[in-house]
Design a protein around this motif. Structure first.
Motif, PDB file in Angstrom:
ATOM      1  N   THR A  96       0.917  -1.160  -0.145  1.00  0.00           N
ATOM      2  CA  THR A  96      -0.547   0.350  -0.452  1.00  0.00           C
ATOM      3  C   THR A  96       0.930   0.706   0.266  1.00  0.00           C
ATOM      4  N   PRO A  97       0.336   2.237  -0.708  1.00  0.00           N
ATOM      5  CA  PRO A  97       2.049   3.834  -0.842  1.00  0.00           C
ATOM      6  C   PRO A  97       1.120   4.260  -0.100  1.00  0.00           C
ATOM      7  N   TYR A  98       1.631   5.168   0.766  1.00  0.00           N
ATOM      8  CA  TYR A  98       1.760   6.001   1.176  1.00  0.00           C
ATOM      9  C   TYR A  98       2.201   7.546   1.193  1.00  0.00           C
ATOM     10  N   LEU A  99       1.354   8.318   1.926  1.00  0.00           N
ATOM     11  CA  LEU A  99       2.222   9.888   2.195  1.00  0.00           C
ATOM     12  C   LEU A  99       2.123  10.317   3.876  1.00  0.00           C
ATOM     13  N   VAL A 100       2.881  10.848   3.728  1.00  0.00           N
ATOM     14  CA  VAL A 100       3.403  10.637   5.592  1.00  0.00           C
ATOM     15  C   VAL A 100       3.475  12.561   4.745  1.00  0.00           C
ATOM     16  N   MET A 101       2.878  13.806   6.011  1.00  0.00           N
ATOM     17  CA  MET A 101       1.936  15.055   5.236  1.00  0.00           C
ATOM     18  C   MET A 101       2.390  15.801   7.160  1.00  0.00           C
ATOM     19  N   GLN A 102       2.007  17.557   6.613  1.00  0.00           N
ATOM     20  CA  GLN A 102       2.580  17.805   7.868  1.00  0.00           C
ATOM     21  C   GLN A 102       1.036  17.921   8.674  1.00  0.00           C
ATOM     22  N   LEU A 103       0.702  17.753  10.116  1.00  0.00           N
ATOM     23  CA  LEU A 103      -0.350  17.280  10.807  1.00  0.00           C
ATOM     24  C   LEU A 103      -0.107  18.785  11.004  1.00  0.00           C
ATOM     25  N   LEU A 104      -1.519  19.692  10.650  1.00  0.00           N
ATOM     26  CA  LEU A 104      -1.818  20.729  11.168  1.00  0.00           C
ATOM     27  C   LEU A 104      -2.830  20.592  12.255  1.00  0.00           C
ATOM     28  N   GLU A 105      -2.370  22.189  13.365  1.00  0.00           N
ATOM     29  CA  GLU A 105      -3.440  22.394  14.866  1.00  0.00           C
ATOM     30  C   GLU A 105      -4.751  23.105  14.379  1.00  0.00           C
ATOM     31  N   GLY A 106      -5.201  22.624  14.244  1.00  0.00           N
ATOM     32  CA  GLY A 106      -6.716  24.013  13.600  1.00  0.00           C
ATOM     33  C   GLY A 106      -7.851  22.967  13.036  1.00  0.00           C
ATOM     34  N   ILE A 107      -8.702  23.511  12.995  1.00  0.00           N
ATOM     35  CA  ILE A 107      -9.674  22.670  11.790  1.00  0.00           C
ATOM     36  C   ILE A 107      -9.745  22.835  10.151  1.00  0.00           C
ATOM     37  N   SER A 108     -11.074  21.918  10.109  1.00  0.00           N
ATOM     38  CA  SER A 108     -11.355  22.608   8.749  1.00  0.00           C
ATOM     39  C   SER A 108     -11.691  23.609   7.876  1.00  0.00           C
ATOM     40  N   LEU A 109     -12.532  23.846   7.188  1.00  0.00           N
ATOM     41  CA  LEU A 109     -13.630  25.129   6.725  1.00  0.00           C
ATOM     42  C   LEU A 109     -14.107  24.808   7.143  1.00  0.00           C
ATOM     43  N   ALA A 110     -14.477  22.725   6.863  1.00  0.00           N
ATOM     44  CA  ALA A 110     -15.904  22.522   7.244  1.00  0.00           C
ATOM     45  C   ALA A 110     -16.448  22.648   8.331  1.00  0.00           C
ATOM     46  N   GLU A 111     -15.368  22.028   8.908  1.00  0.00           N
ATOM     47  CA  GLU A 111     -16.280  22.012  10.573  1.00  0.00           C
ATOM     48  C   GLU A 111     -15.971  23.234  10.601  1.00  0.00           C
ATOM     49  N   LEU A 112     -15.519  23.960  10.382  1.00  0.00           N
ATOM     50  CA  LEU A 112     -15.812  25.635  11.120  1.00  0.00           C
ATOM     51  C   LEU A 112     -17.011  25.952  10.932  1.00  0.00           C
ATOM     52  N   MET A 113     -17.732  25.922   9.094  1.00  0.00           N
ATOM     53  CA  MET A 113     -19.067  26.377   8.664  1.00  0.00           C
ATOM     54  C   MET A 113     -19.990  25.174   9.776  1.00  0.00           C
ATOM     55  N   ALA A 114     -19.683  24.058   9.431  1.00  0.00           N
ATOM     56  CA  ALA A 114     -21.146  23.526  10.812  1.00  0.00           C
ATOM     57  C   ALA A 114     -21.369  23.453  11.844  1.00  0.00           C
ATOM     58  N   ALA A 115     -19.750  23.674  12.704  1.00  0.00           N
ATOM     59  CA  ALA A 115     -20.091  24.886  13.726  1.00  0.00           C
ATOM     60  C   ALA A 115     -21.181  26.113  13.751  1.00  0.00           C
ATOM     61  N   GLU A 116     -20.492  26.914  13.372  1.00  0.00           N
ATOM     62  CA  GLU A 116     -21.146  27.848  12.694  1.00  0.00           C
ATOM     63  C   GLU A 116     -22.775  27.864  12.475  1.00  0.00           C
ATOM     64  N   GLY A 117     -23.293  27.450  11.645  1.00  0.00           N
ATOM     65  CA  GLY A 117     -24.362  26.761  11.232  1.00  0.00           C
ATOM     66  C   GLY A 117     -24.977  28.278  10.334  1.00  0.00           C
ATOM     67  N   GLY A 118     -24.634  28.859  10.070  1.00  0.00           N
ATOM     68  CA  GLY A 118     -24.896  30.572   9.542  1.00  0.00           C
ATOM     69  C   GLY A 118     -24.324  31.273   8.539  1.00  0.00           C
ATOM     70  N   PRO A 119     -23.968  31.951   8.092  1.00  0.00           N
ATOM     71  CA  PRO A 119     -22.614  32.508   7.155  1.00  0.00           C
ATOM     72  C   PRO A 119     -21.915  33.441   8.508  1.00  0.00           C
ATOM     73  N   LEU A 120     -20.690  33.621   7.619  1.00  0.00           N
ATOM     74  CA  LEU A 120     -19.482  34.220   8.460  1.00  0.00           C
ATOM     75  C   LEU A 120     -20.457  36.087   7.522  1.00  0.00           C
ATOM     76  N   PRO A 121     -18.932  37.015   8.709  1.00  0.00           N
ATOM     77  CA  PRO A 121     -18.863  38.179   8.190  1.00  0.00           C
ATOM     78  C   PRO A 121     -18.374  38.609   7.000  1.00  0.00           C
ATOM     79  N   PRO A 122     -18.440  38.832   6.450  1.00  0.00           N
ATOM     80  CA  PRO A 122     -17.431  39.330   4.846  1.00  0.00           C
ATOM     81  C   PRO A 122     -16.448  39.513   4.400  1.00  0.00           C
ATOM     82  N   SER A 123     -15.933  40.283   6.354  1.00  0.00           N
ATOM     83  CA  SER A 123     -14.392  40.616   6.006  1.00  0.00           C
ATOM     84  C   SER A 123     -13.697  39.198   6.746  1.00  0.00           C
TER      85      SER A 123
END
Length: 447
Positions: A96-123
């Motif tokens: 099985t081929p594999y890639l080893v990548m940087q592990l980020l400390e944070g969240i995805s935009l998908a997770e942020l939008m799912a948590a917010e449940g609404g729009p972000l301020p335009p800025s």
């Protein structure tokens, strides 16, 4: 969901290619599985992507070509807005081929939008989009097209840095396309119309993904709303297209025009100059970075607090855990909706599903996980540490008891996580509970 829960328990203690010890399951897709792992040679946490679609099939096939292509794509890009590739190889004996990548400390935009449940301020939306433009510009300059720009592939670190991830469908400019007849490659809600038509995508396809992500951030809605069926999404994408913003929204006219341009059906009608898109977003994002960073910090903090509340009883009585609950019954209680799936955010684990994970843990591996969590705290990886402790603490409470040193130590470090994430009140409450238990152990009382 069943796949994910089972994979968590099955994968633990697995070592990939004799070096990367699996710690947790991060995600699963059509091409493979992504794990959080410990690089035992360098002593650091990494993300390891196993391309199971290529497992044991040799190198003369389409999937292997995709693996090689992704490796080349990542290797050609050196930019803080694109996830870093550390290593690649083949895990034997499965091949099985594999890639080893940087592990980020944070969240995805998908997770942020799912948590917010609404729009972000335009800025703030523009601040995210500005980072995406910088990342795409670096990729395009290196001759790499992403081709799957969507919220779950946009990482957001705690300091507000935007990092483009998962180049699994990437194509190097000048190389032929790899396609399969009748197969949709990508995520329909955010996929450029020309890809749906089977045409060879260019840089404008990535800009369409940018536009649909901006539409989500500014409206709080998926580009094609509640449509889940692939056929229905394609019909709308190739028909009326991405809808305009409703009258009276807070979206500045210049920004609305930019999103409309990025989401045009014909690639030649979209903006061709990334520098001009960058300039406009920079103007509109003025003052948006600081509140975005605070929003991200609040989101991570709230997630840690909620996990702590689930794992630590608020009274002195221990909860009863049904360790023998059937997996199918537990999974039937899990919260899942089509919007999470379309965002790529995945499902949310319910309490019942959490019990499946808890039930697979023993006293020994709970202690091992606790030590890993302490190391994460000391490295500043607070979100991962908090998530790990939210599973370890209930195991300790149930199997070791509230006065056991491992239980008290786990709760102490859980409180440290909360304090460093800014949840002072909850941290103080948990510290108080630990101190109270320690006092009872010291003076032999149990009132």
């Amino acid at each position: 969901m069943a796949d994910r829960g089972g994979a968590r328990s099955d994968a633990r203690e697995r070592v990939i290619d004799g070096r990367y010890r699996v710690v947790d399951l991060l995600g699963r897709g059509g091409m493979g599985t992504v794990y959080e792992a410990e690089d035992e040679q360098l002593g650091r946490r990494v993300a390891v992507k196993l391309l199971t679609a290529v497992e044991g099939v040799g190198r003369d096939n389409e999937a292997w070509s995709r693996f090689v292509r992704e490796t080349r794509a990542l290797a050609r890009i050196d930019h803080p807005g694109v996830v870093t590739l550390y290593d690649s190889g083949v895990h034997e004996p499965s091949g099985t081929p594999y890639l080893v990548m940087q592990l980020l400390e944070g969240i995805s935009l998908a997770e942020l939008m799912a948590a917010e449940g609404g729009p972000l301020p335009p800025s703030e939306a523009c601040a995210v989009a500005l980072g995406m433009v910088d990342s795409l510009a670096a990729a395009h300059e290196a001759g790499v097209l992403h081709r799957d720009v969507k919220p779950s592939n946009v990482g957001l670190t705690r300091d507000g840095r935007v990092v483009l991830q998962d180049f699994g469908l990437a194509r190097l400019a000048g190389e032929g396309a790899i396609t399969r007849t009748g197969v949709i490659m990508g995520t329909p809600q955010f996929m450029a119309p020309e890809i749906m038509r089977g045409a060879l995508p260019g840089p404008a396809a990535d800009l369409y993904g940018l536009g649909t992500c901006l539409y989500l951030m500014l409206s709080g809605e998926l580009p094609f709303r509640s449509a889940v069926d692939v056929g229905a999404i394609i019909e709308r994408a190739l028909g009326a297209g991405v809808p305009e913003f409703a009258a009276g929204t807070a979206v500045p006219p210049a920004l609305a025009r930019l999103v409309e341009g990025l989401c045009r059906q014909e690639p030649e009608e979209r903006p061709q100059d990334l520098a001009e898109v960058h300039r406009l977003l920079e103007q509109l994002s003025d003052g948006g970075t600081a509140p975005l960073v605070e929003r991200l910090a609040r989101n991570v903090r709230d997630s840690a607090v909620n996990a702590t509340r689930e794992s630590v009883p608020l009274d002195e009585d221990l909860p009863e855990y049904d360790w023998d609950e059937p997996v199918s019954q537990a999974l039937s209680h899990s919260r899942y909706d089509s919007r999470s799936e379309a965002l790529g955010a995945g499902a949310t684990l319910s309490d019942a599903t959490r019990r499946i994970v808890l039930g697979s843990m023993t006293e020994d591996n709970a202690l091992s996980r606790q030590r890993e969590a302490v190391n994460l705290v000391q490295r500043g990886q607070l979100r991962e540490a908090s998530q790990m402790l939210s599973v370890v603490v209930p195991v300790c409470l149930s199997k070791l008891g509230p006065d056991h040193p491992t239980t008290l130590t786990s709760q102490y470090w859980q409180a440290v996580c909360l304090a460093r994430l800014g949840a002072g009140g909850e941290a103080l409450d948990l510290f108080s509970r630990v101190n109270k238990r320690l006092g009872r152990r010291t003076d032999g009382t149990d009132d």
